[in-house]
Design an enzyme around this catalytic site. Structure first.
Site, PDB file in Angstrom:
ATOM      1  N   ASP A 111     -34.172   1.096  39.718  1.00 20.34           N
ATOM      2  CA  ASP A 111     -34.897   1.962  40.257  1.00 20.34           C
ATOM      3  C   ASP A 111     -34.837   1.259  41.912  1.00 20.34           C
ATOM      4  O   ASP A 111     -34.998   1.983  42.812  1.00 20.34           O
ATOM      5  CB  ASP A 111     -36.314   1.817  39.839  1.00 20.34           C
TER       6      ASP A 111
ATOM      7  N   HIS B  32     -32.164  -0.291  46.901  1.00 21.43           N
ATOM      8  CA  HIS B  32     -32.964  -0.612  48.134  1.00 21.43           C
ATOM      9  C   HIS B  32     -32.711  -2.155  48.406  1.00 21.43           C
ATOM     10  O   HIS B  32     -32.225  -2.440  49.548  1.00 21.43           O
ATOM     11  CB  HIS B  32     -34.253  -0.510  47.992  1.00 21.43           C
TER      12      HIS B  32
ATOM     13  N   ARG C 258     -36.094  26.937  39.224  1.00 19.61           N
ATOM     14  CA  ARG C 258     -36.215  28.075  38.429  1.00 19.61           C
ATOM     15  C   ARG C 258     -37.654  28.641  38.362  1.00 19.61           C
ATOM     16  O   ARG C 258     -37.860  29.853  37.904  1.00 19.61           O
ATOM     17  CB  ARG C 258     -35.983  27.245  36.770  1.00 19.61           C
TER      18      ARG C 258
ATOM     19  N   LYS D 279     -35.380   4.146  57.248  1.00 22.73           N
ATOM     20  CA  LYS D 279     -36.424   3.481  57.840  1.00 22.73           C
ATOM     21  C   LYS D 279     -36.209   2.814  59.104  1.00 22.73           C
ATOM     22  O   LYS D 279     -35.064   1.931  59.327  1.00 22.73           O
ATOM     23  CB  LYS D 279     -37.136   2.270  56.939  1.00 22.73           C
TER      24      LYS D 279
ATOM     25  N   GLU E  31     -44.601  -3.824  45.278  1.00 27.03           N
ATOM     26  CA  GLU E  31     -45.639  -2.457  45.321  1.00 27.03           C
ATOM     27  C   GLU E  31     -46.708  -2.760  44.649  1.00 27.03           C
ATOM     28  O   GLU E  31     -46.878  -3.481  43.452  1.00 27.03           O
ATOM     29  CB  GLU E  31     -44.813  -1.511  44.572  1.00 27.03           C
TER      30      GLU E  31
ATOM     31  N   LYS F 299     -31.026   9.220  45.290  1.00 26.61           N
ATOM     32  CA  LYS F 299     -30.934   8.346  44.009  1.00 26.61           C
ATOM     33  C   LYS F 299     -31.531   8.640  42.963  1.00 26.61           C
ATOM     34  O   LYS F 299     -32.746   9.321  42.897  1.00 26.61           O
ATOM     35  CB  LYS F 299     -31.239   6.969  44.766  1.00 26.61           C
TER      36      LYS F 299
HETATM   37  N1  LIG Z   1     -40.477  11.910  43.926  1.00 28.72           N
HETATM   38  C1  LIG Z   1     -40.071  10.723  44.690  1.00 28.72           C
HETATM   39  O1  LIG Z   1     -41.057  10.313  45.401  1.00 28.72           O
HETATM   40  C2  LIG Z   1     -38.839  10.529  44.450  1.00 28.72           C
HETATM   41  C3  LIG Z   1     -38.347   9.418  45.430  1.00 28.72           C
HETATM   42  C4  LIG Z   1     -37.061   9.015  45.669  1.00 28.72           C
HETATM   43  C5  LIG Z   1     -36.080   9.710  44.802  1.00 28.72           C
HETATM   44  N2  LIG Z   1     -36.437  10.787  44.079  1.00 28.72           N
HETATM   45  C6  LIG Z   1     -35.375  11.332  43.281  1.00 28.72           C
HETATM   46  O2  LIG Z   1     -35.440  13.006  43.666  1.00 28.72           O
HETATM   47  C7  LIG Z   1     -34.880  13.552  42.705  1.00 28.72           C
HETATM   48  C8  LIG Z   1     -36.076  14.707  42.090  1.00 28.72           C
HETATM   49  O3  LIG Z   1     -37.332  13.861  41.990  1.00 28.72           O
HETATM   50  P1  LIG Z   1     -38.881  14.663  41.824  1.00 28.72           P
HETATM   51  O4  LIG Z   1     -39.716  13.513  41.846  1.00 28.72           O
HETATM   52  O5  LIG Z   1     -39.080  15.809  42.878  1.00 28.72           O
HETATM   53  O6  LIG Z   1     -38.604  15.385  40.280  1.00 28.72           O
HETATM   54  P2  LIG Z   1     -39.482  16.630  39.902  1.00 28.72           P
HETATM   55  O7  LIG Z   1     -40.888  16.400  40.373  1.00 28.72           O
HETATM   56  O8  LIG Z   1     -39.099  16.587  38.329  1.00 28.72           O
HETATM   57  O9  LIG Z   1     -38.523  17.960  40.308  1.00 28.72           O
HETATM   58  C9  LIG Z   1     -37.493  18.439  40.072  1.00 28.72           C
HETATM   59  C10 LIG Z   1     -37.505  19.865  40.285  1.00 28.72           C
HETATM   60  O10 LIG Z   1     -36.292  20.415  39.698  1.00 28.72           O
HETATM   61  C11 LIG Z   1     -36.390  21.531  39.362  1.00 28.72           C
HETATM   62  N3  LIG Z   1     -35.167  21.919  38.422  1.00 28.72           N
HETATM   63  C12 LIG Z   1     -35.147  21.606  37.069  1.00 28.72           C
HETATM   64  N4  LIG Z   1     -34.012  21.938  36.748  1.00 28.72           N
HETATM   65  C13 LIG Z   1     -33.411  22.913  37.699  1.00 28.72           C
HETATM   66  C14 LIG Z   1     -32.281  23.826  37.750  1.00 28.72           C
HETATM   67  N5  LIG Z   1     -31.620  23.841  36.665  1.00 28.72           N
HETATM   68  N6  LIG Z   1     -32.118  24.422  38.982  1.00 28.72           N
HETATM   69  C15 LIG Z   1     -32.943  24.379  39.884  1.00 28.72           C
HETATM   70  N7  LIG Z   1     -34.030  23.598  39.872  1.00 28.72           N
HETATM   71  C16 LIG Z   1     -34.376  23.021  38.755  1.00 28.72           C
HETATM   72  C17 LIG Z   1     -37.698  21.682  38.576  1.00 28.72           C
HETATM   73  O11 LIG Z   1     -38.163  22.796  39.058  1.00 28.72           O
HETATM   74  P3  LIG Z   1     -38.277  24.172  38.073  1.00 28.72           P
HETATM   75  O12 LIG Z   1     -38.558  23.749  36.710  1.00 28.72           O
HETATM   76  O13 LIG Z   1     -39.088  25.062  38.555  1.00 28.72           O
HETATM   77  O14 LIG Z   1     -36.756  24.617  38.086  1.00 28.72           O
HETATM   78  C18 LIG Z   1     -38.461  20.509  39.283  1.00 28.72           C
HETATM   79  O15 LIG Z   1     -39.496  21.186  40.308  1.00 28.72           O
HETATM   80  C19 LIG Z   1     -34.808  12.838  41.421  1.00 28.72           C
HETATM   81  O16 LIG Z   1     -33.329  12.227  41.561  1.00 28.72           O
HETATM   82  C20 LIG Z   1     -35.489  11.422  41.794  1.00 28.72           C
HETATM   83  O17 LIG Z   1     -34.772  10.147  41.149  1.00 28.72           O
HETATM   84  C21 LIG Z   1     -37.696  11.281  44.167  1.00 28.72           C
END
Ligand SMILES: NC(=O)c1ccc[n+]([C@@H]2O[C@H](COP(=O)([O-])OP(=O)(O)OC[C@H]3O[C@@H](n4cnc5c(N)ncnc54)[C@H](OP(=O)(O)O)[C@@H]3O)[C@@H](O)[C@H]2O)c1
Length: 472
Positions: free
Chosen positions: A235, A240, A48, A182, A216, A148
């Site tokens: 988590d 995993h 967004r 991995k 970790e 996940k």
């Molecule tokens: N980060 C990691 O290392 C990691 C590892 C494993 C799994 N995951 C999984 O990956 C997913 C994302 O994690 P993340 O850490 O990247 O989360 P995040 O940093 O909170 O990013 C989520 C993004 O979604 C966008 N968003 C929110 N509402 C939206 C909408 N209605 N339409 C389009 N975009 C929207 C937000 O941007 P805007 O506000 O600009 O829309 C935000 O940048 C989660 O399910 C998490 O469990 C993450």
């Protein structure tokens, strides 16, 4: 009629987020730069926030190390940004039209939609994708990668599967667990099924117990809000560690097809003994590191466990009565993921008391020291018969291991679901973990322990292994 020539568009929903910046952007760049991607492959980031294409590319470049301008330019020309909401069907319809126009009529229009979004947005995003026509496969394939956690318990995972199946076939759905990408995890299959010497020993007759540890050294860092809702069971343990258990305990698949492999994993997960709250209380340890409640985003009264250990049994002929003891935690003394298979001691020791003989132990190190170690007993040179444990070791050469996201993104683009979770695997895994989640909620049993950050975690976890055994 669909043309043979194909164009692929990877649409990342949640493009301004942490996962895209740290993992998906760099993975796509390395795939392109190494020539692994199909030639006609482009990427669209969607979120967004307002970005120009150029500003979006700049944020992606920040997370790619030492890249030359010419390499970057080759990637950047394939990457664009679309401002919109993943839950808004009109917005997705517009995106759908833009991609179709860019694809033209001479190519099949293949798409991968990657949900890098908060899990609470998955249902509305799937509904909007379906309503906008984005999942219609008449002009090319439509795959959806779902991050996940997939659900927060069995019931929510079942409902999410039901929703996804109401708009897509199972073979369009790619539930990602990056552990499965991995090399060291994929090597478990090769190690088990390309070597004949271990298979005869791989059962209750020779194996005393199995330890699976994903440890970790870091705390929750900047993910306190997410982690506090989730905790170690959701988590790490449900995904995993369950997958590692499945790969160690599964029967040999009849072939290497995605379904043959996933059939066997699902079968063994379905055979993990169902437990009740009393069992879960008596056979698990939970703990929280000191200072966790002061972390940013964490509730000051939080009772979320940052460390967990559970003992499971697999009710099959192969594994009857062999304990599988799993542990995972944050803020521990080291980062390490490994599986340790401890074999039974010799039935009789002719070199002294039986306790003197160290058991053979096969350790599969997932990270950071990727490799395989086999412990055996040797005679110490010199007079008399002194025994010493030695290790045969294999280490993957440094620098050859690709990031798991690279491998899995490429698999999703190429349509290979082998290393993604099928709906039944996810549901069985939640069924295994749910009783522990419930026991830990219900009146706070077992007791929440504390541990020092940088320590080995609570000593009480040793008790789960049973007498004469210790954590590796
Ligand atoms: N980060 C990691 O290392 C990691 C590892 C494993 C799994 N995951 C999984 O990956 C997913 C994302 O994690 P993340 O850490 O990247 O989360 P995040 O940093 O909170 O990013 C989520 C993004 O979604 C966008 N968003 C929110 N509402 C939206 C909408 N209605 N339409 C389009 N975009 C929207 C937000 O941007 P805007 O506000 O600009 O829309 C935000 O940048 C989660 O399910 C998490 O469990 C993450």
């Amino acid at each position: 009629m669909v043309s043979q020539a194909r164009k692929t568009t990877v649409v990342i929903l949640g493009a301004s987020g942490d996962l895209t910046q740290r993992k998906l952007g760099p993975a796509l760049f390395h795939l392109m730069n190494s020539g692994s991607l199909p030639d006609l492959c482009s990427f669209v980031g969607v979120s967004r926030s307002k970005f120009s294409d150029e500003a979006f590319r700049s944020t992606l470049r920040e997370s790619v190390d030492a890249v030359s301008d010419s390499d970057w330019a080759g990637f950047a020309e394939r990457a664009s940004y679309f401002q919109g909401s993943s839950t808004n069907a009109l917005s997705l319809k517009l995106l759908d039209q833009q991609i179709s126009e860019a694809c033209g009529d001479d190519f099949a229009d293949d798409r991968v939609y990657y949900l890098a979004l908060k899990p609470s947005l998955y249902p509305d995003t799937l509904l909007a994708l379906a309503e906008s026509g984005s999942l219609n496969e008449s002009l090319g394939s439509r795959r959806v990668v779902i991050e996940k956690p997939f659900g927060t318990d069995f019931e929510s995972a079942r409902k999410l599967n039901e929703l996804a199946h109401s708009m897509m076939n199972e073979d369009q759905i790619y539930r990602i667990d990056h552990y499965l990408g991995k090399d060291t995890v994929q090597n478990i299959l090769v190690f088990r099924f390309a070597n004949a010497i271990f298979e005869p020993l791989w059962n209750r007759n020779y194996i005393d117990h199995v330890q699976i540890s994903v440890l970790e050294d870091l705390g929750v860092e900047n993910r306190g809000t997410y982690y506090d809702d989730s905790g170690v069971l959701r988590d790490m343990m449900q995904n995993h560690l369950m997958q590692l258990l499945a790969l160690i305990a599964m029967e040999p698949p009849a072939s290497s097809t995605a379904d043959a492999l996933r059939d066997e994993k699902a079968k063994v997960l379905s055979a993990v003994r169902r437990v009740d709250d009393d069992y879960a209380t008596a056979n698990s340890v939970r703990a929280q590191y000191d200072g966790y409640v002061s972390e940013t985003g964490v509730d000051p009264d939080s009772s979320t466990a940052t460390y967990g250990a559970v003992k499971l049994f697999v009710d099959t002929w192969r594994w009857q009565d062999v304990p599988f003891v799993l542990r995972s935690g944050k803020a521990l003394s080291r980062k390490s993921s490994e599986i340790s298979i401890e074999f039974k001691r010799p039935p009789q020791s002719i070199f002294g008391v039986s306790g003197d003989v160290m058991p053979n132990r096969l350790t599969i190190s997932i990270q950071p020291d990727e490799g395989v170690h086999l412990q055996f007993v040797n005679k110490t040179p010199g007079a008399g018969t002194e025994l010493a444990a030695e290790t045969l070791e294999f280490h993957f050469p440094v620098g050859v291991i690709r990031d798991a996201y690279e491998r899995l993104l490429l698999d999703a683009i190429l349509g290979d679901a082998t290393h993604f979770n099928r709906s039944d695997e996810i549901e069985y895994s939640w069924r295994i973990i749910d009783p522990f989640i419930n026991a830990w909620l219900d009146g706070g049993t077992p007791k929440m322990l504390g541990y020092e950050p940088g320590s080995f975690g609570p000593m009480e976890a040793e008790g789960l292994l049973g007498e004469g055994r210790e954590w590796i």
